[in-house]
Design a protein around this motif. Structure first.
Motif, short mmCIF file in Angstrom:
data_model
loop_
_atom_site.label_atom_id
_atom_site.label_comp_id
_atom_site.label_asym_id
_atom_site.label_seq_id
_atom_site.Cartn_x
_atom_site.Cartn_y
_atom_site.Cartn_z
N THR A 134 -4.75 51.31 77.80
CA THR A 134 -4.95 51.22 76.36
C THR A 134 -5.58 49.88 75.99
O THR A 134 -5.41 48.87 76.71
N SER B 15 -4.98 54.15 70.21
CA SER B 15 -4.83 52.71 70.41
C SER B 15 -6.17 52.05 70.11
O SER B 15 -7.23 52.62 70.40
N ASP C 234 -1.08 50.20 68.80
CA ASP C 234 -0.80 51.50 69.42
C ASP C 234 -0.14 52.40 68.39
O ASP C 234 0.79 51.96 67.69
N ILE D 289 2.09 55.79 71.29
CA ILE D 289 1.77 55.65 72.71
C ILE D 289 3.07 55.53 73.51
O ILE D 289 3.89 54.64 73.23
#
Length: 371
Positions: free
Chosen positions: A116, A199, A216, A219
């Motif tokens: 991410t 993200s 995020d 996530i």
């Protein structure tokens, strides 16, 4: 005759084509770590020495020019273990696996299993990344260190701003109707729609300073981590939970004269209610984490770098005592070359929850080879 003619045509086409050779790269990092066990009263303590493979990896990557502006790109990267493998089983575990297209003016689109943007921010400031089997870095106690399956990533071109450049990255993930789950080397999000979890980050990068911010949304991450704790019967175990997280992370690095770099990170995380969250996550209120660190490359002995880092995370619960994790580690590197270095370090972890406390020292040395 027809066969010979066909072969000749095929050879001529191959001879007239140019294919960019892939880049083979990787890192082998192994350490010997002293991690004594300090157990509850009534249980025996032990002196423990471990050989740890610290996120060693190999990979292939490359790109192929399609037009003056457009290129195809790919990457296939795998963690491997020079000890007994992850949990004594898998020797190779997938990391970043992707294929994509890059336009010099519009940016890049990537598809696959990818870190991410929030996780990528930590590489700027995490001085002890991957030490002690990837537990002495911030992965051990903070949320936000995630790699996600089934994603589409957009990376903008770098735009000039003052002495540096600004770059934005966005990740959209598609997951499973059954909810979040762990996968080999990563995790799957909840929901079948593209962007049910996402993200994003923006980074300003210049020679004197690097700053970034990321977020995020839903996530999957680990809450309540216990870092390098090695006790089989610890007083504090935390209330660990794998759950979808909404995490805001900010980082900064200042590169001063004479080889000194100062680093900092702050983040806050909350649980996003989705299918697949572990039951313990329902009791988590939030998690607040931060880090400060420094590196100093000795001017009179360029092969030597000394460094230190303090990180802390507090997980608060709706019912029950807060869980505090504090981790300090300091050490030195000796670079034989740009590819090979030896290192040593000493550290200390303190965990506290209510009246219970657990402590964990570590002493280690290792060797890293990049290729």
């Amino acid at each position: 005759m027809k066969t010979k003619l066909a072969a000749a045509i095929a050879l001529s086409l191959l001879a007239g084509s140019t294919f960019a050779a892939p880049t083979f790269y990787g890192e082998i990092d192994a350490s010997v770590d002293y991690l004594p066990e300090d157990n509850k009263t009534g249980f025996s303590d032990k002196d423990v020495v471990e050989l740890n493979s610290n996120n060693s990896f190999i990979g292939l990557k490359g790109d192929e020019k399609l037009t003056d502006r457009l290129s195809a790109l790919y990457q296939a990267e795998f963690t491997f273990y020079v000890d007994d493998g992850e949990n004594g089983s898998d020797t190779f575990v997938p990391r970043n696996l992707l294929i994509g297209l890059k336009d010099e003016k519009l940016g890049a689109i990537k598809l696959g299993k990818i870190d991410t943007p929030v996780k990528q921010l930590s590489s700027v400031v995490d001085t002890f990344n991957n030490y002690v089997d990837n537990k002495a870095d911030i992965t051990g106690i903070l949320t936000g260190e995630n790699r996600i399956d089934n994603v589409v990533v957009y990376e903008s071109p770098a735009f000039a701003l003052g002495e540096g450049k600004v770059k934005a990255t966005a990740l959209l993930a598609s997951g499973e109707a059954s909810g979040i789950s762990k996968s080999k080397g990563g995790a799957k999000v909840a929901g079948r729609g593209l962007g049910d979890a996402w993200s994003a980050s923006v980074v300003y990068d210049s020679k004197p300073v690097v700053v970034g911010i990321g977020y995020d949304k839903a996530i999957p991450s680990n809450f309540g981590g216990v870092g390098i704790l090695n006790a089989s019967q610890p007083e504090v175990t935390g209330t660990k939970a794998f759950a979808a997280a909404n995490t805001l992370r900010a980082i900064g690095r200042i590169n001063l004269d004479a080889g000194l770099a100062l680093k900092a990170l702050y983040q806050t995380s909350e649980v996003e209610s989705v299918a697949g969250n572990e039951a313990a996550a329902a009791n988590i209120d939030d998690a607040q984490g931060w880090l400060v660190g420094a590196e100093y490359n000795l001017p009179s002995a360029k092969a030597w770098t000394v460094k230190a880092q303090y990180s802390q995370n507090t997980t608060t619960y709706k019912v029950g005592d807060d869980f505090d994790a504090q981790q300090f580690i300091a050490g030195a590197d000796y670079a034989f070359s740009k590819q090979v270095k030896a290192y040593g370090y000493a550290g200390y972890l303190a965990l506290e929850q209510g009246s219970n406390e657990s402590e964990q020292p570590v002493l280690g040395t290792g060797l890293e080879f990049k290729f």
